[in-house]
Design an enzyme around this catalytic site. Sequence first.
Site, PDB file in Angstrom:
ATOM      1  N   GLU A 133       0.828  -1.223   0.000  1.00 29.19           N
ATOM      2  CA  GLU A 133       0.000   0.000   0.000  1.00 29.19           C
ATOM      3  C   GLU A 133       0.857   1.265   0.000  1.00 29.19           C
ATOM      4  OE1 GLU A 133      -1.404   2.024   3.358  1.00 29.19           O
ATOM      5  OE2 GLU A 133      -1.256   0.271   4.678  1.00 29.19           O
ATOM      6  N   LYS A 176      -3.743  -1.234  15.364  1.00 26.72           N
ATOM      7  CA  LYS A 176      -3.192  -0.430  16.451  1.00 26.72           C
ATOM      8  C   LYS A 176      -4.182  -0.318  17.582  1.00 26.72           C
ATOM      9  CE  LYS A 176       0.430   2.501  14.962  1.00 26.72           C
ATOM     10  NZ  LYS A 176       0.516   3.123  13.666  1.00 26.72           N
TER      11      LYS A 176
HETATM   12  N1  PSU Z   1      -2.728   1.844  10.674  1.00 19.31           N
HETATM   13  C1  PSU Z   1      -1.400   1.972  10.810  1.00 19.31           C
HETATM   14  N2  PSU Z   1      -0.688   2.633   9.847  1.00 19.31           N
HETATM   15  C2  PSU Z   1      -1.292   3.146   8.728  1.00 19.31           C
HETATM   16  C3  PSU Z   1      -2.704   2.976   8.587  1.00 19.31           C
HETATM   17  C4  PSU Z   1      -3.382   2.322   9.584  1.00 19.31           C
HETATM   18  O1  PSU Z   1      -0.855   1.532  11.799  1.00 19.31           O
HETATM   19  O2  PSU Z   1      -0.605   3.743   7.875  1.00 19.31           O
HETATM   20  C5  PSU Z   1      -3.391   3.485   7.345  1.00 19.31           C
HETATM   21  C6  PSU Z   1      -3.727   2.308   6.384  1.00 19.31           C
HETATM   22  O3  PSU Z   1      -3.566   2.729   5.042  1.00 19.31           O
HETATM   23  C7  PSU Z   1      -5.200   2.055   6.680  1.00 19.31           C
HETATM   24  C8  PSU Z   1      -5.694   3.459   6.954  1.00 19.31           C
HETATM   25  O4  PSU Z   1      -5.892   1.441   5.619  1.00 19.31           O
HETATM   26  O5  PSU Z   1      -4.649   4.070   7.694  1.00 19.31           O
HETATM   27  C9  PSU Z   1      -6.995   3.467   7.727  1.00 19.31           C
HETATM   28  O6  PSU Z   1      -7.508   4.760   7.738  1.00 19.31           O
HETATM   29  P1  PSU Z   1      -9.017   5.013   8.237  1.00 19.31           P
HETATM   30  O7  PSU Z   1      -9.002   4.672   9.705  1.00 19.31           O
HETATM   31  O8  PSU Z   1      -9.270   6.462   7.953  1.00 19.31           O
HETATM   32  O9  PSU Z   1      -9.877   4.061   7.446  1.00 19.31           O
END
Ligand code: PSU
Length: 288
Positions: free
Chosen positions: A11, A143
């Site tokens: 990604e 996380k």
């Molecule tokens: N969790 C991490 N590092 C990240 C992300 C999540 O520890 O870089 C990123 C990933 O790309 C994940 C996104 O898909 O954040 C999720 O964002 P949201 O909670 O806005 O869906």
Amino acid sequence: MSVNRPPVALESTVISHGLPYPQNLSLAREMENIVRSYGAEPRTVAILGGELRAGLSDEELHHLATASNVRKVSRRDLPIVAARRLDGATTVATTMWAAHRFGIEVFATGGIGGVHRGRGDDVSADLQELAQTPVVVVCAGAKAILDLPATLEYLETFGVTVVGYGTEEFPAFYSRSSGLGVDVRCDAPEEVAAIWRAKQRLGLPGGLLVAVPVPVEAEIPAAEIEPAIEQAVKEAEAQRLRSAEVTPFLLKRIAELTGERSLQANLALLRNNAGVAAQIAVALAGKG
Ligand code: PSU
Ligand code: MN
């Protein structure tokens, strides 16, 4: 690009919005090299000038790591960046979606999004994507900025099998343990490949979540990271952050509050996941 090496998607939100420069760039390059070292082909996913791509040049990786106008692209943003020919970094959700369009079955990331703490209305699009798109997602859990029990309940409701890779516990990104279980433990890539093939034979939609604990030497115990998480979550609430802003804010604040150690843990688990994903891709290619 070699055609007979099994592809592994990577990604780009982690590059553009998840890690600081220059570690983001060196990490992106390292993940690609680790995938290659296992005999697989790295295909980093992003949107460049409105075009969906899987497989980038080094200049393109550099651009994603340094440019300030790269938008974080979730599913709802796809038509906007395409129509306006913008640059976009793909999240877990949109990388899965793209991987499937490009015929890629395995994807390595750091952590997935989930249900936010105390905010039942903020549910990452990553979870719905896991429910509907057939890709094996290798991560280090989610996380602890998230509500992990609620995240696992959501995955259960939507029929997403959660594999613990070398563990019976769902890992919590910086920490190897969360006190929460997984659906099955696998200790080898062939075991994951067998579960994935069985899911497809049964005609079940959606992905497979493979959760790999952070390497022991890089782990930060939950008790050490928790105060920083609580403070960051409080600040996000005080600033009334919404939608796509929440996750990048929390990631950045926790990195600031915990310093170099959380960055090192983040990098270590990303490298590790790239290797596990590559081995699963190779195992899948062997079984046809
Ligand atoms: N969790 C991490 N590092 C990240 C992300 C999540 O520890 O870089 C990123 C990933 O790309 C994940 C996104 O898909 O954040 C999720 O964002 P949201 O909670 O806005 O869906
Ligand atoms: Mn969200």
